[in-house]
Design a protein around this motif. Structure first.
Motif, PDB file in Angstrom:
ATOM      1  N   ALA A 109       0.842  -1.203   0.000  1.00 59.97           N
ATOM      2  CA  ALA A 109       0.000   0.000   0.000  1.00 59.97           C
ATOM      3  C   ALA A 109       0.875   1.250   0.000  1.00 59.97           C
ATOM      4  O   ALA A 109       0.598   2.224  -0.719  1.00 59.97           O
ATOM      5  CB  ALA A 109      -0.929  -0.004   1.215  1.00 59.97           C
ATOM      6  N   CYS A 110       1.931   1.223   0.800  1.00 60.98           N
ATOM      7  CA  CYS A 110       2.864   2.361   0.804  1.00 60.98           C
ATOM      8  C   CYS A 110       3.668   2.408  -0.496  1.00 60.98           C
ATOM      9  O   CYS A 110       3.892   3.487  -1.061  1.00 60.98           O
ATOM     10  CB  CYS A 110       3.809   2.250   1.997  1.00 60.98           C
ATOM     11  SG  CYS A 110       3.002   2.394   3.608  1.00 60.98           S
ATOM     12  N   ALA A 111       4.106   1.243  -0.967  1.00 59.07           N
ATOM     13  CA  ALA A 111       4.931   1.199  -2.169  1.00 59.07           C
ATOM     14  C   ALA A 111       4.194   1.705  -3.396  1.00 59.07           C
ATOM     15  O   ALA A 111       4.800   2.302  -4.294  1.00 59.07           O
ATOM     16  CB  ALA A 111       5.411  -0.229  -2.409  1.00 59.07           C
ATOM     17  N   ALA A 112       2.872   1.489  -3.452  1.00 59.37           N
ATOM     18  CA  ALA A 112       2.096   1.904  -4.617  1.00 59.37           C
ATOM     19  C   ALA A 112       2.108   3.421  -4.792  1.00 59.37           C
ATOM     20  O   ALA A 112       1.987   3.931  -5.913  1.00 59.37           O
ATOM     21  CB  ALA A 112       0.660   1.395  -4.497  1.00 59.37           C
ATOM     22  N   THR A 113       2.251   4.155  -3.699  1.00 54.86           N
ATOM     23  CA  THR A 113       2.233   5.621  -3.774  1.00 54.86           C
ATOM     24  C   THR A 113       3.636   6.226  -3.802  1.00 54.86           C
ATOM     25  O   THR A 113       3.787   7.407  -4.119  1.00 54.86           O
ATOM     26  CB  THR A 113       1.476   6.213  -2.572  1.00 54.86           C
ATOM     27  OG1 THR A 113       2.163   5.862  -1.357  1.00 54.86           O
ATOM     28  CG2 THR A 113       0.057   5.655  -2.501  1.00 54.86           C
ATOM     29  N   ALA A 114       4.655   5.433  -3.467  1.00 53.62           N
ATOM     30  CA  ALA A 114       5.996   5.998  -3.298  1.00 53.62           C
ATOM     31  C   ALA A 114       6.544   6.664  -4.558  1.00 53.62           C
ATOM     32  O   ALA A 114       7.065   7.793  -4.473  1.00 53.62           O
ATOM     33  CB  ALA A 114       6.954   4.911  -2.800  1.00 53.62           C
ATOM     34  N   PRO A 115       6.475   6.044  -5.750  1.00 54.76           N
ATOM     35  CA  PRO A 115       7.013   6.742  -6.930  1.00 54.76           C
ATOM     36  C   PRO A 115       6.312   8.064  -7.217  1.00 54.76           C
ATOM     37  O   PRO A 115       6.955   9.056  -7.589  1.00 54.76           O
ATOM     38  CB  PRO A 115       6.771   5.728  -8.060  1.00 54.76           C
ATOM     39  CG  PRO A 115       6.719   4.404  -7.387  1.00 54.76           C
ATOM     40  CD  PRO A 115       6.043   4.673  -6.075  1.00 54.76           C
ATOM     41  N   THR A 116       4.995   8.102  -7.020  1.00 51.57           N
ATOM     42  CA  THR A 116       4.239   9.339  -7.259  1.00 51.57           C
ATOM     43  C   THR A 116       4.645  10.418  -6.268  1.00 51.57           C
ATOM     44  O   THR A 116       4.843  11.587  -6.638  1.00 51.57           O
ATOM     45  CB  THR A 116       2.735   9.068  -7.153  1.00 51.57           C
ATOM     46  OG1 THR A 116       2.375   8.057  -8.097  1.00 51.57           O
ATOM     47  CG2 THR A 116       1.933  10.323  -7.426  1.00 51.57           C
ATOM     48  N   VAL A 117       4.766  10.039  -5.001  1.00 45.67           N
ATOM     49  CA  VAL A 117       5.161  11.003  -3.972  1.00 45.67           C
ATOM     50  C   VAL A 117       6.558  11.543  -4.261  1.00 45.67           C
ATOM     51  O   VAL A 117       6.800  12.759  -4.180  1.00 45.67           O
ATOM     52  CB  VAL A 117       5.111  10.349  -2.576  1.00 45.67           C
ATOM     53  CG1 VAL A 117       5.761  11.265  -1.530  1.00 45.67           C
ATOM     54  CG2 VAL A 117       3.669  10.041  -2.183  1.00 45.67           C
ATOM     55  N   LEU A 118       7.479  10.664  -4.627  1.00 44.99           N
ATOM     56  CA  LEU A 118       8.838  11.115  -4.910  1.00 44.99           C
ATOM     57  C   LEU A 118       8.869  12.047  -6.119  1.00 44.99           C
ATOM     58  O   LEU A 118       9.561  13.069  -6.112  1.00 44.99           O
ATOM     59  CB  LEU A 118       9.737   9.899  -5.162  1.00 44.99           C
ATOM     60  CG  LEU A 118      11.186  10.044  -4.672  1.00 44.99           C
ATOM     61  CD1 LEU A 118      11.213  10.107  -3.154  1.00 44.99           C
ATOM     62  CD2 LEU A 118      12.043   8.893  -5.166  1.00 44.99           C
ATOM     63  N   GLY A 119       8.077  11.725  -7.134  1.00 45.08           N
ATOM     64  CA  GLY A 119       7.993  12.600  -8.296  1.00 45.08           C
ATOM     65  C   GLY A 119       7.415  13.956  -7.948  1.00 45.08           C
ATOM     66  O   GLY A 119       7.872  14.994  -8.449  1.00 45.08           O
ATOM     67  N   ALA A 120       6.401  13.968  -7.077  1.00 45.63           N
ATOM     68  CA  ALA A 120       5.787  15.237  -6.670  1.00 45.63           C
ATOM     69  C   ALA A 120       6.769  16.093  -5.872  1.00 45.63           C
ATOM     70  O   ALA A 120       6.835  17.319  -6.048  1.00 45.63           O
ATOM     71  CB  ALA A 120       4.534  14.957  -5.841  1.00 45.63           C
ATOM     72  N   VAL A 121       7.544  15.457  -4.989  1.00 44.10           N
ATOM     73  CA  VAL A 121       8.539  16.212  -4.211  1.00 44.10           C
ATOM     74  C   VAL A 121       9.606  16.785  -5.141  1.00 44.10           C
ATOM     75  O   VAL A 121      10.047  17.934  -4.979  1.00 44.10           O
ATOM     76  CB  VAL A 121       9.173  15.296  -3.140  1.00 44.10           C
ATOM     77  CG1 VAL A 121      10.335  16.013  -2.445  1.00 44.10           C
ATOM     78  CG2 VAL A 121       8.134  14.867  -2.119  1.00 44.10           C
ATOM     79  N   HIS A 122      10.016  16.011  -6.132  1.00 49.81           N
ATOM     80  CA  HIS A 122      11.005  16.499  -7.099  1.00 49.81           C
ATOM     81  C   HIS A 122      10.458  17.692  -7.875  1.00 49.81           C
ATOM     82  O   HIS A 122      11.162  18.705  -8.058  1.00 49.81           O
ATOM     83  CB  HIS A 122      11.368  15.373  -8.065  1.00 49.81           C
ATOM     84  CG  HIS A 122      12.160  15.830  -9.255  1.00 49.81           C
ATOM     85  ND1 HIS A 122      13.413  16.402  -9.147  1.00 49.81           N
ATOM     86  CD2 HIS A 122      11.867  15.803 -10.582  1.00 49.81           C
ATOM     87  CE1 HIS A 122      13.856  16.701 -10.346  1.00 49.81           C
ATOM     88  NE2 HIS A 122      12.946  16.357 -11.244  1.00 49.81           N
ATOM     89  N   GLU A 123       9.221  17.585  -8.299  1.00 51.76           N
ATOM     90  CA  GLU A 123       8.629  18.679  -9.067  1.00 51.76           C
ATOM     91  C   GLU A 123       8.476  19.931  -8.212  1.00 51.76           C
ATOM     92  O   GLU A 123       8.694  21.055  -8.680  1.00 51.76           O
ATOM     93  CB  GLU A 123       7.269  18.245  -9.618  1.00 51.76           C
ATOM     94  CG  GLU A 123       6.636  19.260 -10.557  1.00 51.76           C
ATOM     95  CD  GLU A 123       5.366  18.741 -11.206  1.00 51.76           C
ATOM     96  OE1 GLU A 123       4.656  19.535 -11.830  1.00 51.76           O
ATOM     97  OE2 GLU A 123       5.087  17.527 -11.083  1.00 51.76           O
ATOM     98  N   ALA A 124       8.117  19.743  -6.938  1.00 51.91           N
ATOM     99  CA  ALA A 124       7.909  20.893  -6.054  1.00 51.91           C
ATOM    100  C   ALA A 124       9.214  21.586  -5.695  1.00 51.91           C
ATOM    101  O   ALA A 124       9.246  22.816  -5.519  1.00 51.91           O
ATOM    102  CB  ALA A 124       7.193  20.443  -4.787  1.00 51.91           C
ATOM    103  N   THR A 125      10.298  20.813  -5.580  1.00 45.36           N
ATOM    104  CA  THR A 125      11.568  21.390  -5.140  1.00 45.36           C
ATOM    105  C   THR A 125      12.525  21.688  -6.288  1.00 45.36           C
ATOM    106  O   THR A 125      13.507  22.424  -6.110  1.00 45.36           O
ATOM    107  CB  THR A 125      12.272  20.448  -4.150  1.00 45.36           C
ATOM    108  OG1 THR A 125      12.529  19.192  -4.791  1.00 45.36           O
ATOM    109  CG2 THR A 125      11.401  20.217  -2.917  1.00 45.36           C
TER     110      THR A 125
END
Length: 417
Positions: free
Chosen positions: A359-375
């Motif tokens: 459940a956590c792994a399914a969201t991890a790539p999206t979250v990491l991509g969002a943090v990269h885009e934000a920063t």
């Protein structure tokens, strides 16, 4: 209804017989199919998107659906294992992998999505059922068999990653993806008679004479499951996040092109084979589970930390982390197999741990991509991965301690720390 093969009995170690070695070979053929169909898609995802007229988001959905299935349907898979037994569940898993692989390759968007979902469901069944067989039939060699199982999954992933593009050049992406269904056909041919033999063996097993676990033992088991759920959440999240973004991170931080970055990231997958085999070797050498887990956690953490402070040594961090991610998977599921007081308990523990982790792994790539885009950079995303792996390290360190519950309540114990 509970299957006779999922009860409280512990038949022991079947590796003492030729039939046991045959069962191990069949189980490893099954393992070849539990990651290979997923990793066959990313190398040709651009061709698939072009052929089906998919957007980048739609193509990304095809790669993320199987992990979502792992998270959503693991509890259902655990119920099926309890009702049907692991042998028939593995048969259904292979049929799902074969059917999903073929359906995904038929050339339309609806069938591609439906096939990917069927494929994910099949692999989910296998994810739950195979550890149950290991806990039941190979408990005395749980570390070695779990290591072989993990390594075989990574070997399958490596083959499909390396060979799908050349096959697509010759035959087209549809035939290249569908062709990996031959792995499922081979596994079915071997598993059908093996599964029948195992089911017959356990159907005649006498009821367990083991005393019911005490409240203390049950409490220790619950604590173990919670700790391993957190550990696997960190492990799986780190793995899928780095699998998705490591080539881009290397390209940006090293200033190399995308093709070179993809090759530079390959050892992250390849080294996992060595890591999976190093764990049982370490345990046979009388290293404690805690010692092995601590060493692997440090190796895993070296990737995000190393890329932040010494990116020039990227090859070392990628290889160390690759070996660690394969080894940690082995440690977590070995602990479940060794420290569960019954097969049914092992099944439920594996289901809880996998549900939380995926459940956590399914969201991890999206979250990491969002943090990269934000920063606008990779420093913050790498810090996120480091935090996830730190949580994994702490919880696995606690979980891998030698249990204080009297040893008679545990089916196996690790060497003392």
């Amino acid at each position: 209804m509970r299957s006779a093969s999922d009860g409280g009995t512990r038949p022991g170690n079947v590796l003492t017989t030729s039939a046991g070695w045959g069962a191990l070979g069949a189980l490893l053929l099954v393992a070849l199919n539990l990651r290979a169909p997923i990793t066959s898609l990313p190398p040709v995802v651009d061709q698939v998107a072009a052929g089906l007229g998919l957007s980048s988001a739609g193509a990304g959905l095809l790669t993320s659906v199987p992990v979502l299935c792992f998270a959503l349907f693991t509890p259902t898979a655990a119920v099926l294992v309890g009702r049907l037994g692991p042998e028939r569940t593995i048969l259904l898993a292979l049929l799902g992998v074969l059917g999903g692989t073929l359906l995904r390759s038929t050339g339309s968007v609806p069938t591609a999505l439906a096939g990917t979902a069927v494929l994910g469901l099949g692999i989910t069944l296998g994810n739950v059922a195979v550890p149950v067989v290991i806990a039941r039939d190979f408990q005395r060699r749980a570390a070695a068999v779990t290591g072989a199982y993990t390594a075989t999954m990574n070997v399958g992933s490596t083959f499909t990653t390396l060979l799908t593009v050349p096959l697509a050049v010759v035959f087209g992406w549809q035939w290249a993806l569908a062709g990996w269904g031959l792995l499922a056909v081979a596994a079915l041919a071997v598993w059908v008679p093996t599964g029948r033999a195992l089911a017959a063996r356990h159907a005649g097993a006498p009821p367990s004479a083991t005393a019911a676990p005490t409240a203390g033992a049950l409490g220790a088991q619950r604590r173990l499951v919670v700790l391993l759920a957190f550990a696997f959440a960190g492990q799986a999240s780190g793995y899928y996040a780095m699998t998705a973004w490591l080539p881009a991170i290397l390209a940006d931080r090293l200033g190399i092109d995308a093709a070179a970055a993809g090759g530079a990231a390959a050892p992250f997958q390849l080294a996992a084979v060595a890591g999976a085999f190093l764990v049982p070797i370490g345990m046979v050498g009388r290293l404690s589970a805690r010692t092995v887990a601590t060493g692997l956690s440090v190796m895993w953490l070296s990737l995000p930390v190393g890329l932040l402070v010494a990116p020039g040594a990227w090859w070392l961090w990628v290889c160390l982390a690759g070996a660690a991610q394969g080894g940690n998977f082995t440690v977590i599921f070995t602990l479940i197999a060794q420290r569960s007081p019954s097969v049914a308990t092992a099944r439920r523990a594996s289901a809880v741990v996998q549900t939380a982790g995926y459940a956590c792994a399914a969201t991890a790539p999206t979250v990491l991509g969002a943090v990269h885009e934000a920063t606008g950079g990779w420093t913050a995303p790498l810090l996120v991965v480091a935090v996830l792996l730190a949580i994994m390290a702490v919880t696995l360190w606690v979980a891998s301690a030698r249990p204080r519950t009297p040893s008679s309540l545990w089916v196996h114990d690790t060497p003392p720390d």
